[in-house]
Motif scaffolding. Structure first.
Motif, mmCIF file in Angstrom:
data_model
loop_
_atom_site.group_PDB
_atom_site.id
_atom_site.type_symbol
_atom_site.label_atom_id
_atom_site.label_comp_id
_atom_site.label_asym_id
_atom_site.label_seq_id
_atom_site.Cartn_x
_atom_site.Cartn_y
_atom_site.Cartn_z
ATOM 1 N N ARG A 266 -2.157 5.429 -4.210
ATOM 2 C CA ARG A 266 -3.510 5.667 -4.726
ATOM 3 C C ARG A 266 -3.709 5.011 -6.090
ATOM 4 N N ALA A 267 -2.681 5.106 -6.947
ATOM 5 C CA ALA A 267 -2.775 4.455 -8.265
ATOM 6 C C ALA A 267 -2.885 2.941 -8.093
ATOM 7 N N SER A 268 -2.118 2.385 -7.149
ATOM 8 C CA SER A 268 -2.204 0.949 -6.870
ATOM 9 C C SER A 268 -3.611 0.574 -6.422
ATOM 10 N N ALA A 269 -4.222 1.462 -5.616
ATOM 11 C CA ALA A 269 -5.576 1.203 -5.125
ATOM 12 C C ALA A 269 -6.583 1.199 -6.274
ATOM 13 N N TYR A 270 -6.411 2.140 -7.195
ATOM 14 C CA TYR A 270 -7.330 2.178 -8.342
ATOM 15 C C TYR A 270 -7.209 0.910 -9.187
#
Length: 445
Positions: free
Chosen positions: A51-55
């Protein structure tokens, strides 16, 4: 190394880190590979790393963004800051909580960032429920994405605040606009201050601590009650209290201190400037630099590793010692030498308003320091003149020890502004305590 070149190295490394994550959920990883970032960011089934990578992908901070040949020629454009411009009337929207690119870095760091960083975001109401718990150990790959999240946030803040025309270069004019410097000020060192030596009077300090004002012309003295004042009474030469300096031996003398009148100082800042934004930027930069180094250490990079050295080289773009030669930095440094030791009252002056003769000559090379042979009045006296005591113009012919009582337009305003912006006594490279003078040296021109 320019900032843009450094980031190319970092993004190459980001790609290597990302490709090593074998335990990532295949579905989430596939969505990331397809750059379907919104789906991953909002998927509770995906872990914190994904999720952090997606942000960060939503922010434009990904390896794909740097694959084009000219990606590092304009980092503002590559990182999406070129959509926020003065012409569009949305220059500051990059940090808007709803429509700005900064929000994505903050959302990523809510998931994987260091405890201190996450706590700040929580206090600011920027972390949603379901984000990671404070004091919870982070997986290695969470540490990795945290590092790049902090790095991305830092560079977006730097270019968002400073690269006003979004051309990917921080110019001296942009730096001046951000820091409140009046670009029309182009004085030389000798014009930065108006200093006049008192050619008739000198301060004489005894080893007992007793202080006198001495008439250079006739060796007469006036007792000053040990308050070390440099202000000469208007009736000094005719005062009933003046007497021949009572010295029996030269060894009783501690120092001779010439009096230097400060008649005016150059204020390099525009009137009415609000320094909140640049001062906040300096604090943020220090916090991020420390957090970056901590994350690299936790990941396992040794202090002497090439990658950590490269990161420090970029950070030192701002932690630069403030030694550049642009007008604003030069004049700031000169006036700061007065400000850091200026008295704000007329008591306890023994170590106040003192400036070495070498520093005085830097302020104004034309100042003629009185040459006094104290042996003329005191047999065997060889005391050297090493410091000058400053007094500040209050009005025509009237001076004060307290710079706050000096002429506001020509002295007090300049000194008060410099004191407000000075975060440490001396600017030293590598301290991780960034000073305002170092900010004035950030220009890439």
């Amino acid at each position: 190394m320019k900032i843009a070149q450094f980031f190319l190295i970092l993004f190459s490394f980001t790609f290597l880190l990302g490709s090593c994550s074998e335990d990532a959920d295949k579905n989430c990883q596939n969505l990331l590979d397809e750059q379907r970032y919104s789906e991953v960011a909002n998927a509770s089934a995906c872990d914190s790393y994904e999720r952090a990578s997606a942000y960060l992908g939503l922010a434009g901070f990904g390896f794909a963004s740097f694959l084009t040949e000219d990606a590092t020629d304009n980092l503002s454009k590559t990182l999406g800051l070129d959509q926020y411009t003065e012409k569009k009337g949305n220059l500051e929207d990059w940090k808007d909580n709803d429509k700005g690119v900064l929000q994505y870095y903050e959302k990523a760091l809510c998931l994987v960032g260091p405890d201190s960083f996450v706590q700040v975001l929580i206090d600011e109401g920027k972390c949603e429920s379901g984000n990671r718990n404070i004091n919870e150990n982070r997986a290695r790959r969470d540490l990795e994405i945290s590092f790049f999240g902090i790095l991305g946030e830092l560079i977006v803040r730097m270019y968002g605040e400073l690269d006003i025309d979004r051309d990917g270069t921080i110019s001296e004019d942009e730096l001046n606009q951000f820091s409140g410097v009046d670009s029309s000020v182009t004085v030389s060192n000798s014009e930065a201050s108006s200093l006049t030596p008192d050619n008739d009077t000198m301060q004489l300090v005894m080893k007992t601590g007793t202080v006198y004002l001495m008439d250079i012309n006739n060796g007469k003295c006036l007792f000053m009650n040990r308050n070390f004042t440099g202000v000469v009474p208007s009736n000094f030469s005719t005062s009933a209290s003046i007497f021949s300096c009572p010295f029996s031996t030269a060894s009783s003398i501690d120092s001779l201190v010439p009096l230097i009148k400060v008649d005016g100082l150059t204020n390099i800042f525009s009137s009415g400037v609000d320094f909140t934004v640049p001062l906040t930027f300096l604090n943020v930069y220090v916090q991020r630099a420390v957090a970056l180094d901590e994350d690299l250490s936790d990941i396992g990079f040794a202090e002497d590793s090439e990658f950590r050295k490269a990161m420090n080289e970029s950070v030192e773009k701002l932690d630069n010692g403030g030694t550049c030669d642009n007008t604003a930095s030069r004049i700031f440094g000169l006036i700061e030498s007065i400000a850091r030791n200026a008295a704000t009252s007329s008591t306890n002056l023994s170590q106040k308003n003192l400036l070495s003769i070498s520093e005085i000559r830097k302020l104004n090379s034309t100042v003629a320091i009185p040459s006094v042979n104290c042996g003329t009045f005191i047999p065997g006296c060889k005391a050297q003149v090493t410091d000058g005591r400053l007094i500040y113009k209050k009005s025509a012919g009237v001076y004060t020890d307290n710079y706050l009582d000096s002429d506001k337009a020509t002295i007090e305003s300049a000194l008060s502004t410099i004191l407000e912006l000075t975060t440490e006594s001396n600017v030293t490279s590598g301290t991780r305590e960034i000073t305002f003078q170092e900010l004035l040296c950030l220009s890439e021109e």
